[in-house]
Design a protein around this motif. Sequence first.
Motif, short mmCIF file in Angstrom:
data_model
loop_
_atom_site.label_atom_id
_atom_site.label_comp_id
_atom_site.label_asym_id
_atom_site.label_seq_id
_atom_site.Cartn_x
_atom_site.Cartn_y
_atom_site.Cartn_z
N PRO A 152 50.16 45.38 48.88
CA PRO A 152 49.25 45.79 47.79
C PRO A 152 49.94 45.91 46.44
O PRO A 152 49.37 45.53 45.41
N LEU A 153 51.17 46.44 46.41
CA LEU A 153 51.85 46.63 45.13
C LEU A 153 52.12 45.31 44.42
O LEU A 153 51.84 45.15 43.23
N VAL A 154 52.67 44.35 45.15
CA VAL A 154 52.99 43.05 44.55
C VAL A 154 51.71 42.31 44.18
O VAL A 154 51.64 41.65 43.13
N ALA A 155 50.68 42.41 45.02
CA ALA A 155 49.42 41.74 44.72
C ALA A 155 48.79 42.29 43.44
O ALA A 155 48.24 41.54 42.63
N MET A 156 48.88 43.61 43.25
CA MET A 156 48.35 44.21 42.03
C MET A 156 49.09 43.70 40.79
O MET A 156 48.48 43.42 39.75
N LEU A 157 50.41 43.55 40.91
CA LEU A 157 51.18 43.02 39.79
C LEU A 157 50.79 41.57 39.50
O LEU A 157 50.68 41.16 38.34
N ALA A 158 50.57 40.79 40.56
CA ALA A 158 50.17 39.40 40.36
C ALA A 158 48.83 39.32 39.64
O ALA A 158 48.64 38.48 38.75
N ASP A 159 47.89 40.18 40.02
CA ASP A 159 46.60 40.22 39.33
C ASP A 159 46.76 40.69 37.90
O ASP A 159 46.14 40.16 36.97
N ARG A 160 47.59 41.69 37.73
CA ARG A 160 47.78 42.29 36.40
C ARG A 160 48.25 41.24 35.39
O ARG A 160 47.78 41.18 34.26
N GLU A 180 38.40 47.56 36.94
CA GLU A 180 37.85 46.58 37.88
C GLU A 180 38.09 47.01 39.33
O GLU A 180 37.22 46.84 40.19
N MET A 181 39.28 47.58 39.60
CA MET A 181 39.57 48.05 40.95
C MET A 181 38.65 49.21 41.33
O MET A 181 38.14 49.28 42.45
N LYS A 182 38.43 50.13 40.40
CA LYS A 182 37.52 51.23 40.67
C LYS A 182 36.11 50.72 40.95
O LYS A 182 35.41 51.21 41.85
N ALA A 183 35.70 49.71 40.19
CA ALA A 183 34.38 49.13 40.41
C ALA A 183 34.29 48.49 41.78
O ALA A 183 33.27 48.60 42.47
N LEU A 184 35.37 47.81 42.20
CA LEU A 184 35.37 47.18 43.52
C LEU A 184 35.30 48.22 44.63
O LEU A 184 34.51 48.10 45.57
N LEU A 203 31.86 39.13 46.56
CA LEU A 203 31.96 40.48 46.00
C LEU A 203 33.07 40.66 44.98
O LEU A 203 32.97 41.54 44.11
N VAL A 204 34.13 39.87 45.09
CA VAL A 204 35.35 40.14 44.33
C VAL A 204 35.50 39.16 43.18
O VAL A 204 35.39 37.94 43.37
N THR A 205 35.78 39.66 42.00
CA THR A 205 36.03 38.79 40.86
C THR A 205 37.42 38.17 40.98
O THR A 205 38.32 38.75 41.60
N ALA A 206 37.58 36.99 40.39
CA ALA A 206 38.86 36.28 40.50
C ALA A 206 40.01 37.07 39.92
O ALA A 206 41.15 36.95 40.37
N SER A 207 39.75 37.94 38.96
CA SER A 207 40.82 38.66 38.28
C SER A 207 41.51 39.70 39.15
O SER A 207 42.62 40.12 38.85
N ILE A 208 40.86 40.15 40.22
CA ILE A 208 41.50 41.13 41.11
C ILE A 208 41.48 40.64 42.56
O ILE A 208 41.54 41.42 43.50
N ALA A 209 41.43 39.32 42.72
CA ALA A 209 41.32 38.75 44.07
C ALA A 209 42.51 39.09 44.94
O ALA A 209 42.36 39.42 46.13
N ALA A 210 43.73 39.00 44.39
CA ALA A 210 44.92 39.28 45.20
C ALA A 210 44.96 40.74 45.64
O ALA A 210 45.31 41.05 46.79
#
Length: 385
Positions: free
Chosen positions: A57-65, A197-201, A322-329
């Motif tokens: 999760p940590l690395v995926a969040m950075l990739a999205d960021r 976006e994460m809170k919305a998801l 359900l998931v936008t491309a910007s937070i897909a990872a």
Amino acid sequence: MRIPAPIAYIVLYVALYAAFGAASPFWPKFFETRALTSQQIGLILAAAMLTRLVSGPLVAMLADRFRSLRLVLGGSAAVAAAAAVALLWADTVWSLFLVAFVQAAALAPTTSISDALSVNTARPRFAGRPFEYGWIRGAASAAFVLGTLIAGQLIRPADLTAVIWMNAAFLIAATGATALLPGQARSPSSPSFAVSEMKALISVTQFRIMIVASALIYGSHAVHDAFAVIRWSDADISPSTISFLWSEAVVAEVLVFMLAGPAILDRFGVRGAAVLAAAAGILRWSVAGMTTSVLLLSLMQPLHGLTFALLHLACMRMMGMLVTASIAATAQAIYAFGSGLLAAVLTFCSGGLYASYAGAAFFPMAALCVVALPFAWFGFANKRD
């Protein structure tokens, strides 16, 4: 000239999953050749599992960021390849532990980010265009088996260095394959935007229920994965027959990913597919708990195509909706974290269950699928159903 997206993703997934198949079944034996005790091997494997749960999760969040999914994926695969080669020089418990830790941390986000990229590219398929995630994932499962078979032919009992070189070579190939993938925007989002976006998801009820349903059904495989071979061996089932039973499940997985699964999803929708996966789990684990009849087991093992592959396809299609491309990872990592955490807990518990109840340990796994049924019904509902 860029090659077609499906071919690029197949190359990536084949390389990545061949690396997994060539190494993951043999790491415990490799550590044993380094004179580690069973307790030390268990410590390394458990630490690697926990590391993957945190790192993914940590690395995926950075990739999205930073909108750099391809770059982070390629970098992670490259670091994992380097860590594999470093095992050649690790000769103490702590050096082996450190290298295994680094590789686990690097490998953890590779599947989540790969799925995020492929599902983002496959979004037009959900609107009727010819790009099917199942083709790619089916090729990955076949590559995993092929990697295992090749490694099994090359290694020698006292020398498993071939595993290291195969693992590293396939991971390097996966690193190179990221250059073939379709490009994406690289402008980073602001931290506040990513968090919102994460809170919305997370606030989307369907997403939360989907995570629970998938974790329950995937987690129900714990007793099977840990003790099925032991149970069958104790019932005097021959190694060749056990190999056939295990192969049945893998073949079914590939066929569902590539052929049956997409057709079931198109016909019955994600809700129907998820409910079918839960129902298949109830039947599969109930029969596994009642009998070791080779005939009945051979009829049940292909249900793996439903309890794993079909459910995964349904989850990927839900992600696309359900998931936008910007937070897909990040979403993919949350999905993997939920199932991985419960699977780890249930695998730990399965030892006590099997020691106390033997084959009856499968019945609680069937009960998990019963619990998953209403979640599958309500969590996977969508406008297309």
